[in-house]
Design an enzyme around this catalytic site. Structure first.
Site, PDB file in Angstrom:
ATOM      1  N   ASP A 153       0.657  -1.130  -0.216  1.00 22.90           N
ATOM      2  CA  ASP A 153      -0.051   0.018  -0.030  1.00 22.90           C
ATOM      3  C   ASP A 153       0.927   0.993  -0.006  1.00 22.90           C
ATOM      4  O   ASP A 153       2.135   1.178   0.507  1.00 22.90           O
ATOM      5  CB  ASP A 153      -0.750   0.075   1.146  1.00 22.90           C
ATOM      6  CG  ASP A 153      -1.801   1.158   1.226  1.00 22.90           C
ATOM      7  OD1 ASP A 153      -2.354   1.658   0.288  1.00 22.90           O
ATOM      8  OD2 ASP A 153      -2.090   1.709   2.412  1.00 22.90           O
ATOM      9  N   ASP A 209      -6.439  -2.804   3.320  1.00 24.50           N
ATOM     10  CA  ASP A 209      -5.511  -3.650   3.182  1.00 24.50           C
ATOM     11  C   ASP A 209      -5.752  -5.068   3.631  1.00 24.50           C
ATOM     12  O   ASP A 209      -4.635  -6.144   3.304  1.00 24.50           O
ATOM     13  CB  ASP A 209      -4.133  -3.178   3.508  1.00 24.50           C
ATOM     14  CG  ASP A 209      -3.761  -1.952   2.926  1.00 24.50           C
ATOM     15  OD1 ASP A 209      -4.047  -1.696   1.905  1.00 24.50           O
ATOM     16  OD2 ASP A 209      -3.402  -0.967   3.702  1.00 24.50           O
TER      17      ASP A 209
END
Length: 1318
Positions: free
Chosen positions: A568, A1029
């Site tokens: 991320d 995530d």
């Protein structure tokens, strides 16, 4: 009349069928309860569906995550439900022929699975505001009153099962609400039987511990194998070992694991007991009294004071603040330390504050694990109003900055959201362990071959000596002794059965060929490795005070084989600490600069700016030109737009202002200016905090917020704004809006959001609007290219008609218990249209320390780093350049398609232009080939087994041709993640050095990970810090969570957790390398250690007429794996290091040993087995030839073999140890000493057949010379092989190790570089 007649004529049969009716009704009610329970679990089912769908990698066209996957499981769900309905109807119709008997199960029949699981409208269009309630018919039983007994049985059935079916209240069963009667726990719980507030996190009880723990442990197939071996040994014909001795290895492993599990569960019991016995104030008999948490029930009213923990999920009724405002900290729930605001409804808050008794009814959704949503409504004093997430406080949260709150319990105990979210992350399996199972299969084949050889040899030997069996002591057919047994059959069952028994006995003798000790050894080694990773001071984050965490203990070695890292961006590569940098207001760009008083042109403006009564926690840089413009008394569109721009920044958010007195002065303030108030902003999003702080720096200070209004200090003037409604940000709309009533009764809607969704809802009335739009877009592109995060700000006025229409829709949508989110989105669309563009903001999210260096090191190690982010493409590219992910010499392939056909063309053009070959046309350069110089498998860094990149004329020239970088957006992935385009994307992506995915949804992140995971054998690692995530982290082979600013959802779902991204470099290059090398050698050594012992027994059996007798005592065979040789293996697996951490960090290419499988592969396994075969032959035949002419007995030779094999395997281990420390010496040489000590003890017991043998042997020099000869001859080929290989074909690790030794020996060589092997 016909019904009455039918009832009369059949009255005689009614009484006779009463008992049958009752049974059928009870069965029917039970089944309906099961159906209702399944419907109640729709949220949990949906969560599992969303996880399951990732395997199918199909992105929905309408971007509703998880929706498309329903078609995969709904046929089964729907058919099951239909079957149950048909069975109920059939049974009811077959009961006594009652025409008046009816059971309305419309709540099952009219509710489609889609509407149950995702809340879709079942009939009609909600957009037309026509909510059909055809499914809301009350389920009822109408039974003839001719039988009072039937009625009584029916009422009992209803009382028993009214948790599932409600017969008294006219409630919509399709919605399946939970009814909570405020301050009436008896009515609430007697009717619905909700769970109590007692929690239980333990697995076992005293009664269930033994059977349940054994059931869990025997999920390992190896344990079942050894259980079968122990069972066979209990049979008299197969009793090779003592019956008790044969059980010892399995019992030892089971007991060790059971003790560990029992201790962990005892700690859970202790924690549960402490938690359940805490106390809180509960309203009882008109006053609040202390009550233990475990006895609190749904419907009770609870009072919590400041800094106390919330005992259960409660809907707020009132607080110490007259407006009903409360502040909570959710750190125990999601790890976020910032305060969040919760509100009590004004209707109940005023009653609580006045001391009135609150009675009412709450209809809420069934328990689910979504901590960010709550759907309910409340009936109070004849009014019905909605309840949302802002009205509920959850178990585990703490009350802050509020004296007290009062709430009613809606979810208790195991049904609270905290407990529903306490599930552990999915279990993952080590890749090396899967390879180990492959080799275990080969060992099993060897075992069967050896047993077959022994069995066939036994059969042939018996057949050859069948006429002599009567004279043999073991195989004679009858007893020949005097007494009662004379002439009776002896232990002989015929040649076929003797052959079969020989086969089974051989399995028992050779059982340790499959090493049971390997499993417990690997667990202990991984535990030790995890301890040293946790205690590594180089992976301690001083900023957050967080240490490295090992949340999964079974994949440590996978850290040394990672090929792809999926990361991320926000909060992972960056700090997620936002700073307001630039703004575009009404088409004009303002770039922030340091605040200086001299830059303000007018004295009045300077005084107004520096004499503000508000002091922010952190200083904000402001643009002097914009500050001057805001403080000028001007009129016109630009000034009005600037005013609305900062009002929107201050009002359109959920930030909580916390005001405190601060007597200190700053920025040249004097005491004469009065007392300064310090203000701090707490918000769920760092972006919102940055924007509100920036608005305050420019003179628009938000300093009061309640559920109904906000107060903004505009350059010293207080502006009170009534909040009529708030549409929070969601991933579908990607914007947020608030409807505000100003003091002059004008109504405005203030909106901010992503440019991708904002520009489509702007007004295009005039040419000036279009010009401002174009200029703002150019500013946004400029900001994004600098790596800044952007938002667009807009507003418009609402007419009375629009307001009335919106309010009507908003009230209906906000009180809906079904599909509330979708209805609120449709309601927001009424006002989020034809907006006037005010400007745009740019926020900087700085890179974390060490990110560029970490990414560069990972790249040198042969690891590909892919970034999956929700930011704009320009922002992601800028961050990629700044963190050295992208370089200036890279060719960028950009895929931005708006249709499936367009995406197909873009992918095809890219493959043609850059020469990317599909999987079936891969070039020889991409194949894994054997390197003749180093003898290991070599995989090119830039080529996969499935494709090859040929940017030039058929030959790969990385020094001449530029590397590739793929940049793709989420909209394109919607069309690409289909079966026919996935292969195209895979070929291009794996040919690129870097992949950047922008504007991607959480499930798309998981889909990208699965794209690589499912098509290659490469190990994947996903790292992130937020809840978005989680799916990516759980999909990857290894998941790493960042303890950042976005809570602990990612950490709780991860396998490992750390404070910053830069620690990933040390985790992989150092600990990953060490763990892989250690565990790889550990597995091979365990195979060798057990195989050499078994082969020694095999040669002995071949020389003893295939009789499966043993020269070793039973205890020596058992102690060999458990005591004699186990400790050195564990110590070496934890402490051994082939290279220092400095060398591994300095030369990242050394990590490639994991990619090449140098520590463990099939070739090494076969080499090890050949070496094992040689050592076993030496071990058996040297003592045999040495004592061939002597009178030594079998037990003495067995004692010699036992000592020799223990010394041999320990010397074998010592040859491979690279780092000797005191513990290693103690383990290796101590195990030999312990072996001698055990043998002395065993040989001193008179009842054992080997009594006193060690004492006779130790006196003879031949004994010691034989052991020395065995060690030298057995290990000489291995020693020569290692020397020759290291001289002529050294590996990178061997070269680096030699360089380390030389640097230590010769200080002048410390600065010399290490050459890489070719």
């Amino acid at each position: 009349m016909r019904n009455v007649e039918n009832t009369t004529t059949r009255g005689t049969s009614t009484i006779g069928a009463t008992r049958t009716i009752s049974i059928e009704l009870i069965a029917t009610s039970v089944l309906s309860g099961v159906c209702q329970w399944l419907l109640a679990k729709r949220d949990i089912i949906l969560l599992q569906v969303n996880t399951f769908v990732v395997r199918f990698r199909r992105q929905p066209k309408n971007k509703t995550e998880g929706l498309y996957c329903l078609r995969l499981i709904l046929p089964l769900w729907w058919s099951t439900e239909k079957t149950i309905r048909k069975w109920i109807r059939k049974k009811l119709l077959s009961v006594g022929g009652y025409s008046t008997l009816s059971f309305d199960i419309s709540y099952l029949s009219c509710t489609s699975p889609c509407s149950v699981l995702i809340g879709m409208p079942r009939q009609g269009s909600w957009g037309s505001m026509e909510l059909h309630n055809n499914c809301n018919t009350r389920a009822s039983f109408d039974i003839s009153r001719s039988s009072s007994l039937a009625q009584e049985n029916l009422s009992k059935s209803q009382r028993i099962h009214n948790k599932s079916v409600d017969f008294d209240d006219n409630l919509p069963h399709a919605e399946n609400p939970r009814l909570i009667y405020i301050n009436d726990p008896r009515r609430t719980n007697d009717k619905y039987e909700f769970t109590g507030n007692e929690i239980r996190t333990s697995k076992y009880t005293l009664i269930t511990f033994l059977p349940k723990n054994l059931f869990i442990q025997f999920h390992r197939v190896a344990y079942l194998y050894f259980l079968a071996i122990a069972a066979l040994n209990q049979l008299p014909p197969l009793a090779v070992f003592g019956r008790t001795v044969s059980l010892f290895p399995l019992l030892f492993v089971l007991c060790v694991t059971a003790i560990k599990d029992g201790y962990e569960d005892w700690r859970r019991h202790r924690s549960d007991r402490n938690e359940n016995n805490r106390e809180s104030l509960v309203l009882q008999a008109g006053e609040f009294q202390m009550k233990k948490w475990k006895t609190i029930r749904a419907g009770e009213v609870v009072k919590i004071h400041a800094d106390e923990t919330i005992p259960c999920d409660m809907v707020l009724l009132g607080t110490s603040d007259p407006s009903g405002l409360a502040y909570i900290q959710t750190m125990n729930l999601d790890g976020e330390s910032n305060l969040k605001t919760r509100y009590a409804r004004q209707e109940t808050a005023s009653s609580i504050f006045e001391g009135c008794n609150v009675l009412g009814l709450i209809r809420c959704e069934q328990p689910n694990r979504n901590i960010y949503e709550f759907t309910a409504n409340m009936e109070f004093n004849g009014h019905r109003f909605p309840l949302s997430q802002s009205n509920i406080v959850l178990r585990g949260c703490q009350l802050k900055n509020t004296d007290w709150i009062i709430g009613v319990v809606v979810y208790a105990g195991q049904e609270t959201k905290a407990m529903l979210n306490s599930a552990v992350s999915p279990s993952k399996r080590s890749k090396l362990e899967s390879y180990m199972n492959r080799e275990t299969l080969w060992l099993s084949i060897f075992l069967l071959i050896m047993c077959s050889v022994v069995a066939v040899g036994m059969g042939l030997w018996l057949h050859r000596h069948k006429d002599e069996l009567e004279t043999l002591p073991y195989y004679r057919k009858t007893y020949i002794r005097n007494g009662r047994e004379n002439g009776k059959p002896y232990r002989y069952y015929g040649i076929p059965m003797e052959t079969f028994f020989s086969f089974l006995s051989s399995i028992i003798v050779f059982q340790i060929m499959i090493p049971i000790s390997l499993y417990i050894t690997m667990e202990l080694v991984r535990l030790g490795q995890s301890y040293f990773m946790i205690e590594d001071k180089h992976m301690y984050c001083s900023n957050s005070g967080s240490r490295f965490q090992c949340r999964s203990l079974n994949i440590n070695e996978d850290l040394g084989q990672i090929r792809y890292v999926f990361s991320d961006k926000t909060g992972t590569l960056t700090e997620n600490k936002m700073e307001f940098r630039k703004a575009s207001v009404y088409g004009k760009d303002y770039s922030s600069s340091n605040f200086t008083e001299d830059s303000l042109q007018d004295d009045n403006i300077r005084d107004a700016a520096i004499s503000s009564r508000w002091k922010l926690k952190s200083e904000i840089s402001v643009d002097s030109e914009l500050m001057n413009f805001l403080h000028k008394d001007l009129a016109g569109d630009e000034r009005i737009a600037a005013h609305l721009f900062f009002l929107t920044l201050a009002a359109c958010n959920t930030v909580i202002p916390i005001v405190s007195q601060d007597a200190s002065s700053g920025h040249g303030r004097s005491d004469s200016l009065g007392e300064v108030k310090a203000i701090d902003y707490q918000g769920e999003s760092p972006d919102e905090q940055a924007l509100v702080s920036a608005a305050s720096a420019y003179g628009y200070t938000l300093h009061e917020r309640t559920s109904g209004h906000i107060v903004i200090d505009v350059n010293g003037d207080k502006l009170r704004l009534d909040v009529l409604g708030l549409h929070e940000f969601d991933s579908v709309r990607k914007r947020m809006s608030v409807v505000i009533r100003f003091p002059d009764n004008t109504i405005k809607v203030l909106v901010k959001g992503a440019d991708t969704t904002m520009f489509s809802i702007l007004a295009r009335d005039t040419e000036k609007d279009n010009l401002i739009r174009q200029v703002t877009q150019s500013h946004l592109t400029e900001y994004s290219s600098e790596g800044l995060r952007t938002l667009v700000v807009a507003a418009r006025d609402l007419t009375d008609v629009e307001l009335e229409q919106w309010q009507c829709r908003y009230e209906d949508a906000s009180t809906s218990l079904i599909d509330r989110a979708a209805k609120l989105r449709q309601t927001a669309a009424l006002v989020e249209c034809n907006l006037n563009l005010l400007g745009a903001t740019a926020i900087e999210d700085k890179l974390q320390d060490g990110v560029p260096e970490a990414i560069e090191a990972l790249r040198q190690a042969g690891i590909k780093v892919w970034v999956l982010t929700g930011d704009k493409q320009e922002t992601a590219i800028s961050i990629g350049l700044s963190c050295k992910l992208l370089t200036a010499d890279m060719q960028q392939i950009i895929i931005n398609g708006n249709s499936e056909e367009e995406c197909r063309n873009l992918l095809t053009d890219a493959k043609t232009r850059y020469g990317v070959q599909p999987a079936h046309r891969k070039n020889e350069n991409s194949k894994r080939s054997n390197n003749p110089q180093n003898g290991y498998l070599e995989i090119p860094d830039d080529a996969k087994s499935s494709n090859v990149l040929q940017p030039c004329s058929g030959k790969e020239e990385p020094d001449v041709c530029a590397p590739l970088a793929l940049i793709i957006d989420g909209n394109s992935l919607v069309y690409i993640l289909e079966k026919d385009l996935e292969s195209e994307l895979f070929d291009i992506a794996t040919s690129c050095k870097v992949v950047l995915c922008c504007r991607v949804a959480p499930l798309q992140k998981a889909g990208i990970v699965d794209l690589i995971k499912s098509r290659t054998d490469d190990m994947t690692l996903a790292i992130g810090d937020g809840a978005n995530d989680v799916s990516m982290i759980q999909m990857a082979d290894v998941g790493v969570g960042i303890c950042g600013q976005e809570g602990r959802q990612a950490v709780m779902a991860s396998d490992f957790a750390m404070g910053q991204f830069r620690f990933l470099k040390r985790l992989l290059l150092v600990h990953g390398h060490w763990n892989y090398q250690r565990v790889g050698y550990l597995v091979l050594y365990n195979f060798y250690r057990n195989a050499v012992f078994v082969l020694m027994l095999f040669w002995y059996i071949l020389c003893t007429a295939f009789s499966t007798t043993s020269a070793l005592t039973d205890w020596s065979s058992v102690f060999y794996s458990v005591i004699y040789t186990s400790v050195p293996t564990i110590v070496v697996g934890i402490l051994d290091k082939d290279l220092s951490h400095k060398t591994l960090l300095k030369y990242p290419k050394l990590y490639g040993a994991g990619h090449r499988h140098e520590a463990y592969n099939l070739q090494l396994f076969w080499i090890t087995m050949i070496d094992t075969l040689w050592q076993s032959l030496v071990l058996f035949y040297i003592p045999l030839f040495t004592y061939k002419e002597s009178s030594i007995d079998i037990w003495s030779i067995g004692s010699l073999w036992t000592i020799a094999v223990v010394i041999l395997v320990n010397m074998h281990l010592a040859m491979d140890i690279r780092r000797w420390v005191f513990i290693t010496h103690a383990a290796v040489w101590g195990s030999i000493i312990i072996t001698y000590a055990c043998m002395v003890v065993l040989d001193s017991i008179p009842i054992f057949p080997n009594y006193w043998t060690i004492y006779h042997l130790a006196k003879s020099p031949t004994y010691w010379l034989t052991i020395l000869l065995i060690i030298i001859v057995a290990l000489l080929p291995r020693f020569l092989f290692k020397v020759i290989h290291q001289i002529f074909w050294p590996s990178d690790i061997q070269i680096a190790r030699e360089a380390e030794i030389l640097r230590k020996a010769t200080p002048s060589l410390r600065s010399m570089p290490i050459e890489e092997s070719s």
